[in-house]
Design a protein around this motif. Structure first.
Motif, PDB file in Angstrom:
ATOM      1  N   THR A 131      -9.044  -1.174 -11.379  1.00 12.14           N
ATOM      2  CA  THR A 131      -8.178  -1.666 -12.503  1.00 12.14           C
ATOM      3  C   THR A 131      -7.144  -2.614 -11.690  1.00 12.14           C
ATOM      4  N   LEU A 132      -7.086  -3.689 -12.186  1.00 13.73           N
ATOM      5  CA  LEU A 132      -6.066  -4.639 -11.706  1.00 13.73           C
ATOM      6  C   LEU A 132      -4.730  -4.303 -12.385  1.00 13.73           C
ATOM      7  N   HIS A 133      -3.675  -4.111 -11.167  1.00 10.65           N
ATOM      8  CA  HIS A 133      -2.276  -3.590 -11.635  1.00 10.65           C
ATOM      9  C   HIS A 133      -1.770  -4.804 -12.422  1.00 10.65           C
ATOM     10  N   PRO A 134      -0.786  -4.449 -13.350  1.00 12.73           N
ATOM     11  CA  PRO A 134      -0.204  -5.677 -14.280  1.00 12.73           C
ATOM     12  C   PRO A 134       0.619  -6.881 -13.331  1.00 12.73           C
ATOM     13  N   GLU A 135       1.196  -6.089 -12.572  1.00 10.57           N
ATOM     14  CA  GLU A 135       2.231  -6.816 -11.635  1.00 10.57           C
ATOM     15  C   GLU A 135       1.400  -7.740 -10.662  1.00 10.57           C
ATOM     16  N   PHE A 136       0.148  -7.320 -10.291  1.00  8.93           N
ATOM     17  CA  PHE A 136      -0.796  -8.091  -9.366  1.00  8.93           C
ATOM     18  C   PHE A 136      -1.412  -9.189 -10.266  1.00  8.93           C
ATOM     19  N   ALA A 137      -1.758  -9.033 -11.504  1.00  6.94           N
ATOM     20  CA  ALA A 137      -2.246  -9.844 -12.401  1.00  6.94           C
ATOM     21  C   ALA A 137      -1.424 -11.045 -12.771  1.00  6.94           C
ATOM     22  N   TYR A 161      -8.462  -5.031  -2.476  1.00  8.14           N
ATOM     23  CA  TYR A 161      -7.267  -5.411  -3.007  1.00  8.14           C
ATOM     24  C   TYR A 161      -6.601  -4.580  -4.070  1.00  8.14           C
ATOM     25  N   PHE A 162      -7.468  -4.152  -4.987  1.00  9.63           N
ATOM     26  CA  PHE A 162      -7.030  -3.559  -6.117  1.00  9.63           C
ATOM     27  C   PHE A 162      -6.608  -2.130  -5.945  1.00  9.63           C
ATOM     28  N   GLU A 163      -7.450  -1.718  -4.965  1.00 10.39           N
ATOM     29  CA  GLU A 163      -6.985  -0.221  -4.503  1.00 10.39           C
ATOM     30  C   GLU A 163      -5.661  -0.266  -3.544  1.00 10.39           C
ATOM     31  N   TRP A 164      -5.790  -0.872  -2.806  1.00  4.71           N
ATOM     32  CA  TRP A 164      -4.599  -1.235  -1.816  1.00  4.71           C
ATOM     33  C   TRP A 164      -3.223  -1.301  -2.696  1.00  4.71           C
ATOM     34  N   ILE A 165      -3.234  -2.053  -3.712  1.00  5.60           N
ATOM     35  CA  ILE A 165      -1.943  -2.419  -4.403  1.00  5.60           C
ATOM     36  C   ILE A 165      -1.800  -1.126  -5.484  1.00  5.60           C
ATOM     37  N   GLY A 166      -2.954  -0.784  -6.053  1.00  9.87           N
ATOM     38  CA  GLY A 166      -2.775   0.531  -6.992  1.00  9.87           C
ATOM     39  C   GLY A 166      -2.216   1.761  -6.241  1.00  9.87           C
ATOM     40  N   GLU A 167      -2.525   1.830  -5.106  1.00  7.38           N
ATOM     41  CA  GLU A 167      -1.967   3.072  -4.286  1.00  7.38           C
ATOM     42  C   GLU A 167      -0.761   3.175  -3.800  1.00  7.38           C
ATOM     43  N   ALA A 168      -0.081   1.950  -3.796  1.00 12.49           N
ATOM     44  CA  ALA A 168       1.528   1.854  -3.402  1.00 12.49           C
ATOM     45  C   ALA A 168       2.141   3.028  -4.458  1.00 12.49           C
ATOM     46  N   LYS A 169       3.069   3.664  -3.810  1.00  8.03           N
ATOM     47  CA  LYS A 169       3.675   4.916  -4.497  1.00  8.03           C
ATOM     48  C   LYS A 169       5.110   4.258  -4.791  1.00  8.03           C
ATOM     49  N   GLN A 170       5.539   3.236  -4.221  1.00  7.06           N
ATOM     50  CA  GLN A 170       7.035   3.123  -4.647  1.00  7.06           C
ATOM     51  C   GLN A 170       6.981   1.270  -4.808  1.00  7.06           C
ATOM     52  N   ASP A 171       7.898   0.982  -5.852  1.00  5.02           N
ATOM     53  CA  ASP A 171       7.782  -0.324  -6.402  1.00  5.02           C
ATOM     54  C   ASP A 171       7.926  -1.550  -5.401  1.00  5.02           C
ATOM     55  N   THR A 173       7.101  -0.976  -2.134  1.00  4.77           N
ATOM     56  CA  THR A 173       5.914  -1.082  -1.232  1.00  4.77           C
ATOM     57  C   THR A 173       4.880  -2.011  -2.105  1.00  4.77           C
ATOM     58  N   ARG A 174       4.691  -1.774  -3.245  1.00  3.56           N
ATOM     59  CA  ARG A 174       3.840  -2.356  -4.371  1.00  3.56           C
ATOM     60  C   ARG A 174       4.124  -4.110  -4.235  1.00  3.56           C
ATOM     61  N   ALA A 175       5.360  -4.203  -4.211  1.00  2.00           N
ATOM     62  CA  ALA A 175       5.964  -5.791  -4.347  1.00  2.00           C
ATOM     63  C   ALA A 175       5.586  -6.688  -3.219  1.00  2.00           C
ATOM     64  N   LYS A 176       5.628  -5.784  -1.932  1.00  2.00           N
ATOM     65  CA  LYS A 176       5.539  -6.334  -0.572  1.00  2.00           C
ATOM     66  C   LYS A 176       3.945  -6.386  -0.471  1.00  2.00           C
ATOM     67  N   THR A 180       1.917 -10.129   0.139  1.00  2.00           N
ATOM     68  CA  THR A 180       0.969 -10.218   1.185  1.00  2.00           C
ATOM     69  C   THR A 180      -0.370 -10.340   0.573  1.00  2.00           C
ATOM     70  N   ALA A 181      -0.948  -9.830  -0.414  1.00  2.00           N
ATOM     71  CA  ALA A 181      -2.179 -10.277  -0.997  1.00  2.00           C
ATOM     72  C   ALA A 181      -2.140 -11.697  -1.450  1.00  2.00           C
ATOM     73  N   ILE A 182      -1.306 -12.373  -2.079  1.00  2.00           N
ATOM     74  CA  ILE A 182      -1.388 -13.559  -2.469  1.00  2.00           C
ATOM     75  C   ILE A 182      -1.380 -14.549  -1.431  1.00  2.00           C
ATOM     76  N   GLU A 183      -0.512 -14.132  -0.422  1.00  2.00           N
ATOM     77  CA  GLU A 183      -0.681 -15.176   0.980  1.00  2.00           C
ATOM     78  C   GLU A 183      -2.001 -15.023   1.427  1.00  2.00           C
ATOM     79  N   TRP A 184      -2.543 -13.726   1.440  1.00  2.00           N
ATOM     80  CA  TRP A 184      -3.917 -13.838   2.357  1.00  2.00           C
ATOM     81  C   TRP A 184      -5.107 -14.522   1.455  1.00  2.00           C
ATOM     82  N   LEU A 185      -4.793 -14.200   0.107  1.00  2.00           N
ATOM     83  CA  LEU A 185      -5.844 -14.751  -0.683  1.00  2.00           C
ATOM     84  C   LEU A 185      -5.788 -16.193  -0.890  1.00  2.00           C
TER      85      LEU A 185
END
Length: 198
Positions: A131-137, A161-171, A173-176, A180-185
């Motif tokens: 699942t694509l996290h809404p914030e990542f989308a 990418y989806f799992e790495w972002i989805g596994e973040a427990k804190q907001d 951490t997810r934002a960071k 990073t994902a947007i930069e790398w992509l």
């Protein structure tokens, strides 16, 4: 009966004591089950029937071995397959059972192979679609180059990418991770790009 040239070569290269043992086994297999086929399996002479292994034989420095593929299911049940095969270390033809006994075991192995169901490979349930996290989308919508890169990746790379972002427990951490994902992509990088050329 078609002789497998690799088995001829195998036998020819073995110690003089082993050659008659291997030839005797080969002779008895073809006498008992003429439709058996010769093959090399795991670099050892083998005999198959309709693609199912019946027997594997091998020779070593000081002994030879004879293994019925499903040896624990044939005979009186006392001959169990082990590292040395059902008959222990064979050092001469005299260590083999009589022709009649060996033929009976070979025929029993062939009958067992003919009636045994084909082995089934365990099927694993496919992984659910990530699942694509809404914030990542939302971040991808603001970065079309990053989105195009992600869309071009195979499913496994997208899942990373989806799992790495989805596994973040804190907001935070997810934002960071999203940043990073947007930069790398945007640079065309997969999630584990650091390890790709190792």
């Amino acid at each position: 009966m078609t002789r497998e040239p690799r088995i001829d070569e195998y036998i020819a290269k073995k110690a003089p004591f082993a050659r008659p043992i291997l030839e005797k086994i080969r002779e008895r297999v073809h006498a008992a089950v003429p439709e058996a086929e010769e093959a090399m399996k795991w670099s050892a002479p083998s005999f198959t029937l309709d693609g199912k292994i019946l027997i594997v034989m091998a020779a070593f420095k000081g002994h030879a071995a004879l293994n019925f593929w499903r040896g624990q299911e044939i005979g009186d049940g006392s001959a169990k397959a082990g590292a040395m095969g059902q008959f222990g270390q064979l050092k001469s033809v005299a260590d083999l059972p009589s022709d009649a006994e060996l033929d009976a075991l070979i025929k029993e192995a062939a009958a067992l192979a003919a009636t045994a169901p084909a082995t089934r490979k365990t099927k694993h349930e496919p992984k659910p679609a990530p699942t694509l996290h809404p914030e990542f989308a939302a971040a991808l919508d603001r970065a079309p180059a990053a989105k195009a890169t992600l869309d071009g990746f195979p499913p496994g790379a997208q899942r990373d990418y989806f799992e790495w972002i989805g596994e973040a427990k804190q907001d935070a951490t997810r934002a960071k991770r999203i940043a990073t994902a947007i930069e790398w992509l945007s640079e065309g990088k997969k999630r584990h790009w650091k390890y790709q050329n190792c």
